[in-house]
Design a protein around this motif. Sequence first.
Motif, PDB file in Angstrom:
ATOM      1  N   LEU A  59       0.852  -1.193   0.000  1.00 58.91           N
ATOM      2  CA  LEU A  59       0.000   0.000   0.000  1.00 58.91           C
ATOM      3  C   LEU A  59       0.886   1.241   0.000  1.00 58.91           C
ATOM      4  O   LEU A  59       1.758   1.394   0.867  1.00 58.91           O
ATOM      5  N   LEU A  72      -9.014   5.739   1.493  1.00 62.50           N
ATOM      6  CA  LEU A  72      -8.603   4.588   0.694  1.00 62.50           C
ATOM      7  C   LEU A  72      -8.945   4.901  -0.763  1.00 62.50           C
ATOM      8  O   LEU A  72     -10.073   4.740  -1.198  1.00 62.50           O
ATOM      9  N   PRO A 115      -8.103   0.083  -3.312  1.00 66.67           N
ATOM     10  CA  PRO A 115      -7.676  -1.116  -2.566  1.00 66.67           C
ATOM     11  C   PRO A 115      -6.550  -1.835  -3.311  1.00 66.67           C
ATOM     12  O   PRO A 115      -6.353  -1.632  -4.512  1.00 66.67           O
ATOM     13  N   ARG A 128      -5.053  -1.568   8.348  1.00 64.32           N
ATOM     14  CA  ARG A 128      -6.343  -2.279   8.402  1.00 64.32           C
ATOM     15  C   ARG A 128      -6.633  -2.985   7.077  1.00 64.32           C
ATOM     16  O   ARG A 128      -7.258  -4.049   7.066  1.00 64.32           O
ATOM     17  N   GLN A 129      -6.185  -2.398   5.974  1.00 64.88           N
ATOM     18  CA  GLN A 129      -6.398  -3.039   4.674  1.00 64.88           C
ATOM     19  C   GLN A 129      -5.529  -4.283   4.499  1.00 64.88           C
ATOM     20  O   GLN A 129      -5.883  -5.192   3.761  1.00 64.88           O
TER      21      GLN A 129
END
Length: 331
Positions: free
Chosen positions: A98, A151, A154, A192-193
Amino acid sequence: MSRNAQEELLGFSFADGWFLLLVPLLLLLWLLIARRRLPALGVASVALFSDLPSGWRVRLAQLPLHLSALALLALSLAIARPQKLDRIPVESEGIDILLVLDLSSTMAERDMDAGGERSRLEIAKAVARDFVQRRDGDRIGLVSFALFPDLVCPATLDHQALDRFLRPLKHKAQRSPENRTGIGAGLALAVRQLEESESPGKVVILLTDGMENVNAITPEDAAKLAKKAGVRVYTIGAGGQGAGQGLFSLARSTDFSVLREIAEATKGQFFEAGDAEALGRIFDEIDQLERVELLDRLYRAEERFLPFLLSGAGLLFLALLLRATVLLAWP
């Protein structure tokens, strides 16, 4: 010649290529036999028969020899086992990454560009886009942050889709109520992703030019979340040299100690990029550090020897048939 080179040149390759050494030997033997003419009748001089007409049997007398040579050549190719190699698609286990980018107004500064034309954010986006294109097999996503984290995309294998989200990113206006730097919240959202991911590697690349000034979630707490989830965080401090050229340049130097602490806590690394070239080198280094070992390529071999085998057998049968019938040589 390697099998890959054979595939490119011939469209197939040989599994037992050393049998091809028989080919020049067979050709040499064929030439020697073809040049050697055994007399059918012992006479003092062939000149006595020079005026005699030569029929088609005489002209085709050596045809069985030539057919036999071609048959042996085809059989030699058959036992060398020609194969067509088809690569078997393998789903490689890449890693999840990310990108976490700061969109505060100071990212508009142009101090990282030697020509003063591109902002920090524009340079960061260009380098990140290049990095993404090199990461085949990795799922990559995008998080942005200012006052609030967002976000943007994703983690995905569709890097073109990610690029479409990355390119239009804009920094916040200086007077915007969202013009803050929430590093902790941005990192926490990225963690968290990734925390439910089963990827062999979970990585965050966080780039900012400022210091935490939101504290909805402190960077220290976000680092603890990352450590617990097994997420490795690479932090990059951009600019911060007090040499800004843009409208929003600051006459100060940024303290990146929090970024160092995040990287140390998560077994990542901290980098500082004062210009575009330095940022490019940093992403190159991260690219090398986060490489998973790919499996060897797997191939499915399709045997192609049968046409050569049948051709060789057919030619040999034809040679024997001609020699035993219409081209039969009488003593």
